[in-house]
Design an enzyme around this catalytic site. Structure first.
Site, short mmCIF file in Angstrom:
data_model
loop_
_atom_site.label_atom_id
_atom_site.label_comp_id
_atom_site.label_asym_id
_atom_site.label_seq_id
_atom_site.Cartn_x
_atom_site.Cartn_y
_atom_site.Cartn_z
N THR A 47 0.99 -1.10 -0.22
CA THR A 47 -0.08 0.07 -0.40
C THR A 47 0.99 1.27 0.02
OG1 THR A 47 -1.71 -0.68 1.43
CG2 THR A 47 -1.58 1.29 1.03
N TYR A 110 -13.95 -4.06 -1.92
CA TYR A 110 -14.80 -3.84 -2.78
C TYR A 110 -15.74 -5.12 -3.27
CZ TYR A 110 -18.08 -1.76 -6.45
OH TYR A 110 -18.86 -0.73 -7.26
N TYR A 136 -2.98 -10.36 4.79
CA TYR A 136 -2.52 -8.38 4.94
C TYR A 136 -4.21 -8.30 5.58
CZ TYR A 136 -2.23 -3.39 4.55
OH TYR A 136 -2.30 -1.95 4.05
N ARG A 141 -9.59 0.08 4.66
CA ARG A 141 -8.82 0.04 3.71
C ARG A 141 -10.22 -1.07 2.67
NH1 ARG A 141 -4.88 2.88 0.87
NH2 ARG A 141 -2.98 4.16 3.04
N LYS A 164 -0.49 -9.54 8.57
CA LYS A 164 0.26 -8.41 8.89
C LYS A 164 -1.35 -8.14 9.02
CE LYS A 164 0.80 -3.43 7.19
NZ LYS A 164 1.50 -2.44 6.00
N ILE A 204 4.89 -5.00 9.89
CA ILE A 204 5.26 -3.75 8.85
C ILE A 204 4.42 -3.32 8.59
CG2 ILE A 204 4.58 -4.35 6.86
CD1 ILE A 204 4.11 -7.29 7.44
#
Length: 292
Positions: A47, A110, A136, A141, A164, A204
Site C-alpha cells: 500500500t 470492493y 494482509y 481500507r 499483517k 510491517i
C-alpha cells in the site's frame, strides 16, 4: 514447524516515481538506507509503495529490482494482492518467479466477499505458489475483516504463515487460535507494543521509512526483555506517527522521505500532495524527533 519470514520490523517501502516511471537510483538509495538502518525485511509494492497505481509490468519490474539489489541480505516480501483472484494468482506467481522470498496478499476490496469466499481466495493463491504468504487484513481500507476463525483455517495451509493485522481487537484471538507457528505482525505503527504484548512477532511499518533503526530497536528491546525501553520508543514515536498519518498513507510519508533528502517524488493520482498545514506539522515533528 513454520518459520517466520522475519522477526522485528519490515519496512513497507515507498516507491520513488518520476513523471516517466520509477526512479531506480533513488529506490537503490532507499533500500540501502533501510538495510543500514536495521530493517529486518522489506515489503515492496505494498500500500505504501502505491502498488494500486502500478501496471503489472512495472509492478513486477520493481519487485525484481528489489530482489536483485537486496541480494538475500534481508527478505523481500512482495505485495501481490488483488480483488480479482485470478489477477492475484498471476501477480503472486510472477513475484515468485523473480525471486521474492514471500508475498503480502491483501483482503479483496470492493467485492466484499463472504468469509467462505475469503478462504477460497487465499487458498487458491496458496495452491499456486510455493513461497510463504502473509495475509494482509486492513478493514479500514477494504471495509472487510478476515475473521479470526477464517484466519485459523487459512493458517492450516502450509505456506500461509503470517498475517499483517490492522484489527487490534482480534490479535489475542489469533495468537490463541493459530499458535506459535503462525506469525502475527502489527499493521499499524501506533500498536506495535500492544501487538507484541499479545504474542506478535513484529511490525510491517510505514514509519520505518524514516526511522528504521528505532522501529527495529522497539521490537528487539521487547524481545530482549527491555520492556521499558520498548515502551519509551513507542511513546516517543506517537507524535511523529500522527504527522505521518495526517492524510491518507502514503501522502505524508512520501513527503517525509523527501524531507530527509531523498528524491522520492510525488504520489500518483488520485493521491495528491500533502497540504501546506500538514507539511508544516510533519516538518515540525521530524525536527522535534531530530530527523531534520
Amino acid at each position: 514447524m513454520k518459520k517466520p519470514l522475519f522477526i522485528g520490523s519490515a519496512v513497507a517501502i515507498v516507491t520513488p516515481f518520476t513523471d516517466n516511471g520509477v526512479d531506480y537510483q533513488t529506490l537503490t538509495e532507499l533500500i540501502e538506507f533501510q538495510i543500514k538502518g536495521g530493517s529486518d525485511a522489506i515489503v515492496v509494492c505494498g500500500t505504501t509503495g502505491e502498488a494500486s497505481t502500478m501496471p503489472d509490468n512495472e509492478h513486477i519490474a520493481v519487485i525484481k529490482f528489489a530482489v536483485e539489489t537486496i541480494n538475500k541480505r534481508i527478505p523481500v516480501i512482495a505485495g501481490a494482492g488483488s480483488n480479482d483472484t485470478r489477477h492475484a494468482i498471476e501477480l503472486s506467481k510472477a513475484a515468485e518467479a523473480v525471486g521474492a522470498d514471500g508475498i503480502l496478499s491483501v483482503t479483496p476490496y470492493y467485492n466484499k466477499a463472504t468469509q467462505k469466499g475469503l478462504y477460497e481466495h487465499f487458498k487458491l493463491i496458496a495452491n499456486n505458489v510455493k513461497i510463504p504468504i502473509v495475509l494482509y487484513n486492513v478493514p479500514g481500507r477494504t471495509n472487510l475483516n478476515i475473521n479470526s476463525e477464517t484466519i485459523k483455517a487459512l493458517a492450516a495451509i502450509d505456506n500461509i504463515i503470517a498475517v499483517k493485522e490492522c484489527n487490534l481487537g482480534q490479535v489475542g484471538d489469533l495468537v490463541n487460535l493459530c499458535g506459535e507457528d503462525f506469525a502475527v505482525y502489527s499493521g499499524d505503527d501506533n500498536t506495535v507494543l500492544p501487538v507484541l504484548s499479545l504474542g506478535g512477532k513484529g511490525v510491517i511499518s510505514t514509519m520505518a521509512n524514516i526511522i528504521p533503526q528505532d522501529t527495529h530497536n522497539m521490537v528487539v528491546k521487547f524481545f530482549q526483555g527491555d520492556i521499558n525501553g520498548a515502551i519509551k520508543l513507542q511513546l516517543q514515536t506517537l507524535n511523529l506517527i500522527k504527522a505521518l498519518f495526517s492524510e491518507v498513507n502514503p501522502i505524508p510519508v512520501k513527503a517525509a522521505v523527501n524531507l530527509l533528502g531523498f528524491k522520492a517524488g510525488q504520489c500518483r493520482m488520485p493521491l495528491t500532495e500533502l497540504s501546506d498545514d500538514n507539511l508544516e506539522l510533519l516538518r515540525a515533528e521530524m525536527k522535534a524527533y531530530g530527523l531534520i
